[in-house]
Design an enzyme around this catalytic site. Structure first.
Site, PDB file in Angstrom:
ATOM      1  N   ARG A 218       0.846  -1.186   0.000  1.00  0.00           N
ATOM      2  CA  ARG A 218       0.000   0.000   0.000  1.00  0.00           C
ATOM      3  C   ARG A 218       0.890   1.248   0.000  1.00  0.00           C
ATOM      4  NH1 ARG A 218      -5.027   1.802  -1.285  1.00  0.00           N
ATOM      5  NH2 ARG A 218      -6.123   2.839   0.396  1.00  0.00           N
TER       6      ARG A 218
ATOM      7  N   ASP B 293      -7.635   8.490   0.451  1.00  0.00           N
ATOM      8  CA  ASP B 293      -8.231   7.429   1.278  1.00  0.00           C
ATOM      9  C   ASP B 293      -8.005   7.651   2.777  1.00  0.00           C
ATOM     10  OD1 ASP B 293      -9.377   6.096  -0.799  1.00  0.00           O
ATOM     11  OD2 ASP B 293      -8.006   4.404  -0.821  1.00  0.00           O
TER      12      ASP B 293
ATOM     13  N   GLY C  83     -13.574  -1.397  -7.035  1.00  0.00           N
ATOM     14  CA  GLY C  83     -14.860  -0.832  -6.626  1.00  0.00           C
ATOM     15  C   GLY C  83     -14.841  -0.045  -5.331  1.00  0.00           C
ATOM     16  N   GLY C  84     -13.656   0.406  -4.843  1.00  0.00           N
ATOM     17  CA  GLY C  84     -13.614   1.204  -3.616  1.00  0.00           C
ATOM     18  C   GLY C  84     -14.323   0.474  -2.489  1.00  0.00           C
TER      19      GLY C  84
ATOM     20  N   SER D 216      -7.658   0.937   3.231  1.00  0.00           N
ATOM     21  CA  SER D 216      -8.155   0.498   1.923  1.00  0.00           C
ATOM     22  C   SER D 216      -9.357  -0.424   2.108  1.00  0.00           C
ATOM     23  CB  SER D 216      -7.030  -0.260   1.216  1.00  0.00           C
ATOM     24  OG  SER D 216      -7.513  -0.912   0.071  1.00  0.00           O
TER      25      SER D 216
ATOM     26  N   THR E 183      -9.850   0.321  -9.522  1.00  0.00           N
ATOM     27  CA  THR E 183      -8.822  -0.552  -8.990  1.00  0.00           C
ATOM     28  C   THR E 183      -8.854  -1.743  -9.922  1.00  0.00           C
ATOM     29  OG1 THR E 183      -9.211   0.317  -6.781  1.00  0.00           O
ATOM     30  CG2 THR E 183      -8.398  -1.922  -6.862  1.00  0.00           C
TER      31      THR E 183
HETATM   32  N1  GLY Z   1      -8.492   3.229  -3.316  1.00  0.00           N
HETATM   33  C1  GLY Z   1      -9.376   2.158  -3.154  1.00  0.00           C
HETATM   34  C2  GLY Z   1      -9.023   1.245  -2.039  1.00  0.00           C
HETATM   35  O1  GLY Z   1      -7.892   1.226  -1.617  1.00  0.00           O
HETATM   36  O2  GLY Z   1      -9.848   0.506  -1.550  1.00  0.00           O
END
Ligand code: GLY
Length: 570
Positions: A102, A421, A471-472, A450, A379
């Site tokens: 990340r 985020d 899909g966030g 995330s 993503t």
């Molecule tokens: N930016 C989307 C996630 O990390 O879930």
């Protein structure tokens, strides 16, 4: 004699069928079949690159490296070397591990860095512009996973991406449509981005035209030659740090040199006799997924019936409760050492939450409590099984589609906007979607929370279902519903991936239905229980593989919601 002949013909027909199936990609409701290994991703070119690595003796991690780097070339809206992600690995003999790459906040970042003196977010700067870029993690993560588990030489695995970037590949209709309809204007704001993404004339590439990315090819060559250091040190790092300095960004050479990917212990849960392995914090995916599965295990979902009003109600109530815990408890484990992960993923916690669910009556999400942060939904996920039964489930991202839309001069890759985020306004939490709870506030070198949920479901120490999605915030619910579709509703992997889905995330207190997921009268029954509904066109884009260890058959599906996606097996 005749019996043997018939048997021979039957076996031969099956083999011919499997061979033909494995020769080409397929999305849709018919799964692709293979006998030895398979890759499913958002880019059929990347799946084929991964499949070729498997075919030539590479293992699942080798194929993951090659697939991921190819996605950075062929699926630039989310495939990346300028972002970050997570990989779950499950070995043929039942060992699971996770790699966390990340992005991190730069050393110069601070809690209120996006706020005006009166506490408002300055020009959406946590999502837009150079300050939204986090220190990228993808190359470090792929390199670490390869060092620990790879078999083929690193150089060999980077080569296909270099070739595709240098020699080019036919521009796809999906890329053309996305760039024409929305992104071309934004790309023109940054000359270095326009140079990569548009023709010299400023026009968008036409479908079928050969798209070459020479600067990206050069960066990939340095990564091929020097491994991790080809990105985090030397020319690449220098150019990136210089670009940041010149354009008011925060990332320095020190940020890049210090970045480390981490191997972590995945979240483990069980569901109806299956083992579930998914990503631990800094992703909320695994915790929330296991918490929802634990709650839902208490109901006979098969009997209740797929996407019936009661089924949707129970899913919604499980989602509401698990997403509330997400907001309250979860963040970067290196900054939040006391997160109660064991409690959140326990059967007893789920049982207590289940008791608060009323059949046929919606609960209310309390907006005075806490809410959800915005997360982009662009993503990308891929799943891989190799010939020895080792599996990889990997999700990575630039955050929004094409991330920050910024390419550093001469480097040829898009940078993320992952800083969005984080919780941007400390202490301000409201029903409009602000969240200011402490675990996910900004700090130097912290990883932002995330929702990515790369997941491997296993039975008797063998991987059976590899699944994930973009899909966030919706990712976790997409993965949940594919798992339920396979385990409770006995769908094949293509049906499970294609089936319509819903999403609820605690706050705002509204459920989104995919346009064709639920009938009008079912929706009415659901709303009569007190739920609010809104319609969305699509949710996520799942890439799944199912392995039937009794027959040795591997089936896979690339979600048709992903226009360039495809499965490649052998
Ligand atoms: N930016 C989307 C996630 O990390 O879930």
């Amino acid at each position: 004699m005749k019996k043997n002949y018939l048997k021979f013909v039957a076996v031969l027909s099956l083999l011919v069928f499997l061979f033909l199936q494995s020769l080409y990609a397929t999305g849709g409701k018919l799964p692709a079949y293979a006998k030895h290994g398979m890759v499913t991703s958002s880019s059929i070119i990347a799946s084929e690159v991964g499949r070729d690595v498997l075919k030539s003796g590479g293992n699942a991690v080798d194929a993951a490296v090659a697939t991921a780097l190819t996605l950075a070339v062929t699926w630039p809206s989310a495939g990346n070397i300028g972002g970050g992600g997570f990989m779950i690995y499950y070995s043929h003999d039942g060992k699971a591990t996770a790699f966390d790459f990340r992005e991190k906040a730069p050393l110069a970042a601070f809690e209120k860095m996006y706020l005006t003196p009166d506490g408002k977010i300055r020009n959406n700067s946590n999502h837009d512009g150079i300050l939204a870029v986090g220190v990228p993690g993808t190359v470090a993560g792929l390199y670490l996973a390869h060092q620990k588990l790879g078999r083929k030489p690193w150089k060999e695995l980077v080569a296909p991406a270099i070739k595709l970037a240098g020699k080019g590949f036919p521009y796809t209709w999906a890329l053309h449509r996305a760039v024409t309809s929305y992104y071309a204007k934004i790309f023109k704001k940054y000359p270095s981005t326009a140079k990569k993404m548009l023709k010299k004339s400023g026009q968008v590439y036409e479908p079928g035209e050969i798209w070459r990315q020479p600067d990206l090819a050069k960066t990939l060559k340095r990564i091929q030659k020097y491994g991790r250091d080809g990105f985090y040190k030397g020319e690449t790092a220098r150019k990136l740090a210089d670009f940041m300095k010149k354009n008011g960004g925060l990332i320095t050479g020190e940020d890049l040199a210090k970045y480390q990917a981490v191997e972590r212990k995945p979240i483990h849960g069980t569901y109806r006799g299956y083992d579930v392995y998914s990503m631990c914090p800094p992703s909320s995916g695994g915790v929330v997924l296991v918490e929802m599965l634990n709650i839902l295990e208490g109901y006979n979902l098969k009997e209740i019936g797929w996407n019936s009003a009661l089924y949707l109600h129970l899913l919604t109530e499980a989602m509401r409760r698990a997403y509330a815990d997400r907001a309250y408890y979860l963040g970067d484990p290196d900054f939040n050492p006391d997160m109660p992960l064991d409690k959140l993923t326990s059967k007893s916690h789920a049982a207590a939450l289940r008791k608060s669910i009323q059949l046929f009556k919606a609960s209310q999400s309390d907006s005075a409590s806490f809410s959800q942060i915005y997360e982009g939904d662009h993503t990308t996920h891929f799943s891989i099984i190799d010939a020895n039964g080792n599996a990889v489930s990997m999700t990575f991202t630039l955050e929004r589609s094409f991330g920050s839309k910024i390419v550093a001069d001469g480097l040829g890759f898009l940078l993320n906007n992952e800083m969005g985020d984080f919780n941007p306004i400390p202490g301000v939490t409201d029903s409009r979607g602000h969240i200011g709870t402490p675990p996910n506030r900004i700090a130097p070198e912290k990883r932002m929370l995330s929702s990515m949920t790369p997941t491997i479901v296993a039975k008797a120490n063998k991987p059976v279902l590899l699944i994930g999605s973009p899909g966030g915030r919706t990712i976790i619910n997409t993965v949940l519903q594919v798992i339920l579709n396979v385990i409770d509703h006995e769908m094949n992997i293509a049906q499970a991936v294609e089936a319509g889905r819903i999403h609820h995330q605690w706050l705002p207190d509204v459920t989104s239905f995919e346009r064709w997921a639920v009938s009008k009268d079912t929706r009415q029954l659901y709303e009569n229980m007190g739920h609010k509904v809104r319609i969305r066109n699509y949710q996520g884009s799942a890439m799944g593989i199912y392995i039937d260890w009794k027959t040795g058959l591997i089936t896979g599906a690339a979600d048709s919601r992903s226009p360039d996606g495809g499965v490649a097996g052998f």
